[in-house]
Scaffold this active site. Sequence first.
Site, PDB file in Angstrom:
ATOM      1  N   VAL A 409     -17.215  28.398  17.021  1.00  0.00           N
ATOM      2  CA  VAL A 409     -17.459  29.393  15.985  1.00  0.00           C
ATOM      3  C   VAL A 409     -18.496  28.900  14.990  1.00  0.00           C
ATOM      4  O   VAL A 409     -19.364  29.668  14.538  1.00  0.00           O
ATOM      5  CB  VAL A 409     -16.132  29.738  15.286  1.00  0.00           C
ATOM      6  CG1 VAL A 409     -16.362  30.585  14.050  1.00  0.00           C
ATOM      7  CG2 VAL A 409     -15.193  30.450  16.263  1.00  0.00           C
ATOM      8  N   ASP A 410     -18.438  27.623  14.637  1.00  0.00           N
ATOM      9  CA  ASP A 410     -19.350  27.073  13.637  1.00  0.00           C
ATOM     10  C   ASP A 410     -20.795  27.157  14.099  1.00  0.00           C
ATOM     11  O   ASP A 410     -21.678  27.622  13.369  1.00  0.00           O
ATOM     12  CB  ASP A 410     -18.964  25.618  13.354  1.00  0.00           C
ATOM     13  CG  ASP A 410     -19.178  25.227  11.901  1.00  0.00           C
ATOM     14  OD1 ASP A 410     -19.443  26.108  11.061  1.00  0.00           O
ATOM     15  OD2 ASP A 410     -19.047  24.025  11.595  1.00  0.00           O
ATOM     16  N   ASP A 411     -21.058  26.703  15.315  1.00  0.00           N
ATOM     17  CA  ASP A 411     -22.429  26.784  15.839  1.00  0.00           C
ATOM     18  C   ASP A 411     -22.886  28.223  15.959  1.00  0.00           C
ATOM     19  O   ASP A 411     -24.038  28.543  15.655  1.00  0.00           O
ATOM     20  CB  ASP A 411     -22.509  26.096  17.206  1.00  0.00           C
ATOM     21  CG  ASP A 411     -22.749  24.606  17.085  1.00  0.00           C
ATOM     22  OD1 ASP A 411     -23.919  24.204  17.014  1.00  0.00           O
ATOM     23  OD2 ASP A 411     -21.772  23.852  17.033  1.00  0.00           O
ATOM     24  N   HIS A 485     -18.851  29.397   6.788  1.00  0.00           N
ATOM     25  CA  HIS A 485     -20.065  29.686   7.555  1.00  0.00           C
ATOM     26  C   HIS A 485     -19.976  31.053   8.236  1.00  0.00           C
ATOM     27  O   HIS A 485     -20.978  31.770   8.341  1.00  0.00           O
ATOM     28  CB  HIS A 485     -20.305  28.583   8.587  1.00  0.00           C
ATOM     29  CG  HIS A 485     -20.598  27.246   7.973  1.00  0.00           C
ATOM     30  ND1 HIS A 485     -20.382  26.055   8.617  1.00  0.00           N
ATOM     31  CD2 HIS A 485     -21.083  26.929   6.748  1.00  0.00           C
ATOM     32  CE1 HIS A 485     -20.727  25.059   7.822  1.00  0.00           C
ATOM     33  NE2 HIS A 485     -21.154  25.568   6.686  1.00  0.00           N
TER      34      HIS A 485
END
Length: 685
Positions: A409-411, A485
């Site tokens: 999810v972060d990327d 993010h």
Amino acid sequence: MTATTDGGGAITGGADPRHDSAAAPAVAAAGPSGGDTGLHPGVQEAVDRAVRELLDRQDPAGWWKGDLQTNVTMDAEDLLLRQFLGIGDEAVTRAAALFIRGEQQADGTWATFHGGPPELSATIEAYVALRLAGDPPDAPHMARASAWIRERGGIASARVFTRIWLALFGWWSWDHLPELPPELVFLPPWVPLNIYDFGCWARQTIVPLTVVSALRPVRPAPFLLDELHTDARNPYPAKPLAPMTSWDGAFQRMDKVLHLYRRVAPRRLRRAAMDAAGRWIVERQENDGCWGGIQPPAVYSVIALHLLGYDLGHPVMRAGLESLDRFAVWREDGARMVEACQSPVWDTCLAAIALADAGVRPDHPALVKAADWMLGEEIRRSGDWAVRRPGLAPGGWAFEFHNDTYPDVDDTAEVVLALRRIHHPEPAKVEAAVARGTSWTLGMQSKDGAWAAFDADNTSTLPNRLPFCDFGEVIDPPSADVTAHVVEMLAAEGKAADPRTRRGIAWLLAEQEEDGSWFGRWGTNYVYGTGSVVPALTAAGIDPGHPAVRRAVGWLESVQNEDGGWGEDQRSYQDRSWAGKGASTASQTAWALMALLAAGEREGEAVRRGLVHLVGTQRADGTWDEPYFTGTGFPWDFSINYHLYRQVFPLTALGRYLYGEPFGQAAARRTGRPPAAARVPAEEA
């Protein structure tokens, strides 16, 4: 010439690189700089130097990747693997030993992060690796290490993973290790302690280790390790069990039951379980031969498959071993450092964001090339995340070159934010990828309204209680930094008012610490969490005057160092008194500045001092030095020095000082894109 500060704190410096014909076309005209004319010229010069340096680093294919430095256990275990498989290489051994010796501290120990305290398991593994490389036990550096190891309880006090490596050579008994039955792979996802209750990194490690634990291989030891026991005649000192009424006591007794089960386990069932584990492993091998793009699962998968009958010439084994070789970084002095992972997608999206926020034209060829590469890395097939989210259409990005099983999810959030800063010649292609990534990310929201890195609702605490799991975090609960993010990305997509975004915002506000900071799961630590959350909140429409934002500003101002920078030691994960405390670093200073700028503190004294620090510590070539570890794999247990952090985050912060927030009014004038989100009244947050 590195910029310096004059007596009044204004930034001065050398020749203006904007006059360089190679650099000038890259940077758009500066946006409004406010009234601080003393700071602006020096910041612009620092930005131009950093932009030029970062553009020079780009790979011809369009990506960026900095070294990912962890600790010497990666290098030690690489040598132990080669010894176990009988594929030792003299040049590799010599180069690895050179690196390991270079990381040894004066007292003979090894730490797991720069400036950190000695760590027992790392010291044991490093010592054994140097013995494999031929260093005699009576050499001064070795004698200091073994004496310290004995003082700390010897091998018996080491973590489970270290003792597993030693058991492979008979230096430790398998009987004195926690049992890990391969039958775990048969547990359905709704049964507690099934493999999907573990975070993806732990899952990928545990499945192959169930095979190793079941077969208990022992290779002939090339030497004894009696010097690493407090008493070589009694290497297995008895340890009292925790009370039966405690979780630890219950799981310790369950482990004893599993040891008994091992003696009576039906052979056909055990064989079927090991075969199922083997198939599970092979099915998750990536195109480059690795597993999950990270070294530990790859190492144990190679061992497990070899024990299941895969010879070293088998294509699966060949590809796996070749992938491990690609984790090696050969240094100019001849030393060889093994990366635990490689971070090209993460580094590329962060580099693109930094360049765009620093004024590089959105249609600059370097940014377009980066966008093309990121678009090519989109993952369009299902993975293990679908166990908890069946029916969710794929779409997202992973951290590494190859890791289609585990997009994160972060990327995905950061790639979308990067793509939105770039004017691509095929906008429909970008729109389609962004739509898929956004939809997948929304589908990965956990029940509490927040987001974790790899899985949704991976929150059972039972795996952390297992005697086997003493190597670090083994579950993947939602975190403030990842959720922030995502919220920032959703705001940029015009979804600030979406109920799912509002739930994420509500979760973030509820998670704020009493002192005004936020815990940072994937970066060190409260500075990272706060530096992630504040820009997300304001991007999503939370007014800078909101009490949560003001508390965050107050906390950041209270922990600013005397030199104007910010730093936080890894010890803050174990000891809250370290929160926001540590030597100033370029990346952590940038995170604090990004939060303060988002909170409307552009003209504040803390921002001025932070800018002075960043510009004053920049090198003449546009780089910053940062030996300290500011990245996190497992809080406290596994720390990371991302070598590109020291470049991308300072550039982002300095660029936002010059040009304003990336999706605000200043950016709208520069890029032609509308502001990301309308302001949302504080009472609706």
